[in-house]
Design an enzyme around this catalytic site. Structure first.
Site, PDB file in Angstrom:
ATOM      1  N   GLU A  98       0.877  -1.296  -0.218  1.00  0.00           N
ATOM      2  CA  GLU A  98      -0.043  -0.162   0.005  1.00  0.00           C
ATOM      3  C   GLU A  98       0.833   1.189  -0.040  1.00  0.00           C
ATOM      4  OE1 GLU A  98      -2.416   1.487  -0.684  1.00  0.00           O
ATOM      5  OE2 GLU A  98      -4.032   1.193   0.708  1.00  0.00           O
ATOM      6  N   ASP A  99       0.412   2.244  -0.739  1.00  0.00           N
ATOM      7  CA  ASP A  99       1.266   3.474  -0.527  1.00  0.00           C
ATOM      8  C   ASP A  99       0.953   4.474   0.441  1.00  0.00           C
ATOM      9  OD1 ASP A  99      -1.474   4.215  -1.414  1.00  0.00           O
ATOM     10  OD2 ASP A  99      -0.952   5.599  -2.755  1.00  0.00           O
ATOM     11  N   ASP A 102      -3.802   5.804   5.963  1.00  0.00           N
ATOM     12  CA  ASP A 102      -4.475   7.017   6.577  1.00  0.00           C
ATOM     13  C   ASP A 102      -5.590   6.781   7.618  1.00  0.00           C
ATOM     14  OD1 ASP A 102      -5.698   9.678   6.675  1.00  0.00           O
ATOM     15  OD2 ASP A 102      -5.865  10.001   4.684  1.00  0.00           O
ATOM     16  N   PHE A 151      -1.324  17.002   3.058  1.00  0.00           N
ATOM     17  CA  PHE A 151      -1.579  16.544   2.051  1.00  0.00           C
ATOM     18  C   PHE A 151      -0.553  16.270   1.147  1.00  0.00           C
ATOM     19  CE2 PHE A 151      -3.655  16.002  -2.195  1.00  0.00           C
ATOM     20  CZ  PHE A 151      -4.888  15.449  -1.709  1.00  0.00           C
ATOM     21  N   ARG A 164       0.730  11.756  -9.941  1.00  0.00           N
ATOM     22  CA  ARG A 164       1.178  10.444  -9.690  1.00  0.00           C
ATOM     23  C   ARG A 164       2.553  10.181  -9.730  1.00  0.00           C
ATOM     24  NH1 ARG A 164      -3.365   7.374  -7.461  1.00  0.00           N
ATOM     25  NH2 ARG A 164      -5.225   7.760  -8.549  1.00  0.00           N
TER      26      ARG A 164
HETATM   27  C1  PRP Z   1      -5.628   5.986  -1.060  1.00  0.00           C
HETATM   28  C2  PRP Z   1      -4.457   5.140  -0.616  1.00  0.00           C
HETATM   29  C3  PRP Z   1      -5.132   3.899   0.104  1.00  0.00           C
HETATM   30  C4  PRP Z   1      -6.110   4.778   0.841  1.00  0.00           C
HETATM   31  C5  PRP Z   1      -5.744   4.865   2.453  1.00  0.00           C
HETATM   32  O1  PRP Z   1      -6.287   5.711  -2.155  1.00  0.00           O
HETATM   33  O2  PRP Z   1      -3.820   4.821  -1.961  1.00  0.00           O
HETATM   34  O3  PRP Z   1      -5.303   2.954  -0.496  1.00  0.00           O
HETATM   35  O4  PRP Z   1      -6.448   5.923   0.218  1.00  0.00           O
HETATM   36  O5  PRP Z   1      -6.825   5.424   3.017  1.00  0.00           O
HETATM   37  P1  PRP Z   1      -7.449   4.802   4.366  1.00  0.00           P
HETATM   38  O6  PRP Z   1      -6.327   4.528   5.135  1.00  0.00           O
HETATM   39  O7  PRP Z   1      -8.110   6.305   4.853  1.00  0.00           O
HETATM   40  O8  PRP Z   1      -8.457   4.026   3.909  1.00  0.00           O
HETATM   41  P2  PRP Z   1      -7.466   6.189  -3.040  1.00  0.00           P
HETATM   42  O9  PRP Z   1      -8.840   5.733  -2.542  1.00  0.00           O
HETATM   43  O10 PRP Z   1      -7.055   7.571  -2.802  1.00  0.00           O
HETATM   44  O11 PRP Z   1      -7.207   5.588  -4.484  1.00  0.00           O
HETATM   45  P3  PRP Z   1      -5.831   5.670  -5.045  1.00  0.00           P
HETATM   46  O12 PRP Z   1      -4.807   4.777  -4.703  1.00  0.00           O
HETATM   47  O13 PRP Z   1      -6.352   5.161  -6.740  1.00  0.00           O
HETATM   48  O14 PRP Z   1      -5.462   7.218  -5.412  1.00  0.00           O
END
Ligand code: PRP
Length: 176
Positions: A98-99, A102, A151, A164
């Site tokens: 995971e990136d 949050d 952010f 990205r």
């Molecule tokens: C972001 C990120 C994680 C998630 C984390 O994805 O890549 O998957 O949010 O947030 P959380 O811990 O509050 O659940 P996003 O939904 O923005 O999709 P993306 O990776 O396609 O940008």
């Protein structure tokens, strides 16, 4: 309206060095055999590519899509699968890539879904962790960097689908 400014939080060099360390740690922790690296679309794609190549282990790659509702505003945990895995993970060593973690809502849901498929082991590697934002507790075995609640974009992370492909992780200033 002024153009948002980017401030480098983590440079490409810092990111790449840390990923090599994580790769060595993962190699040391896992027994022989393939590790199934599962990236959550889309943000984790670059971390997956670099982490996989930092490993000496054989890696099998797969992708999963998840969308959440009210993200950042609610902690309802309403999440759905938009793209499923291609591979079976039964009996496999699975490492979710995971990136950023949050609120923890996405990973809480995903770990529940994946655990039902009976992997041999199931752990998480996250490049970035924002512990201040956590709503649901998540056990992350491999963390690249803990970062403050700002952010961030780049290295897979977007703002309205932009940024990205930046090589650094940057704070987007003046975006709100
Ligand atoms: C972001 C990120 C994680 C998630 C984390 O994805 O890549 O998957 O949010 O947030 P959380 O811990 O509050 O659940 P996003 O939904 O923005 O999709 P993306 O990776 O396609 O940008």
């Amino acid at each position: 309206m002024s153009k948002p400014a980017l401030r480098v939080l983590l440079s490409e060099k810092q990111i790449q060095e840390r990923i090599l360390e994580l790769g060595a740690q993962i190699d040391a922790d896992y027994p022989e055999g393939p590790i199934y690296l599962i990236a959550i679309l889309k943000g984790a794609c670059f971390f997956l590519a670099d982490l996989a190549r930092a490993l000496k282990h054989q890696a099998r790659l797969d992708f999963i899509g998840i969308s959440s509702y009210g993200k950042g505003k609610s902690s309802s945990g309403e999440v759905k699968l938009t793209k499923d895995l291609d591979l079976s993970i039964e009996g496999a060593h699975v490492l979710v890539v995971e990136d950023i973690v949050d609120s923890g809502v996405t990973l809480t849901y995903l770990m529940h879904v994946l655990a039902q498929r009976k992997p041999r082991t199931l752990k998480i590697a996250a490049l970035l962790d924002k512990p201040e934002r956590r709503v649901k507790p998540v056990a992350v075995s491999y963390v690249g960097f803990q970062i403050p609640d700002e952010f961030v974009v780049g290295y897979g992370l977007d703002y309205a689908e932009d940024y990205r492909n930046l090589r650094d992780v940057c704070v987007l200033e003046g975006s709100t």
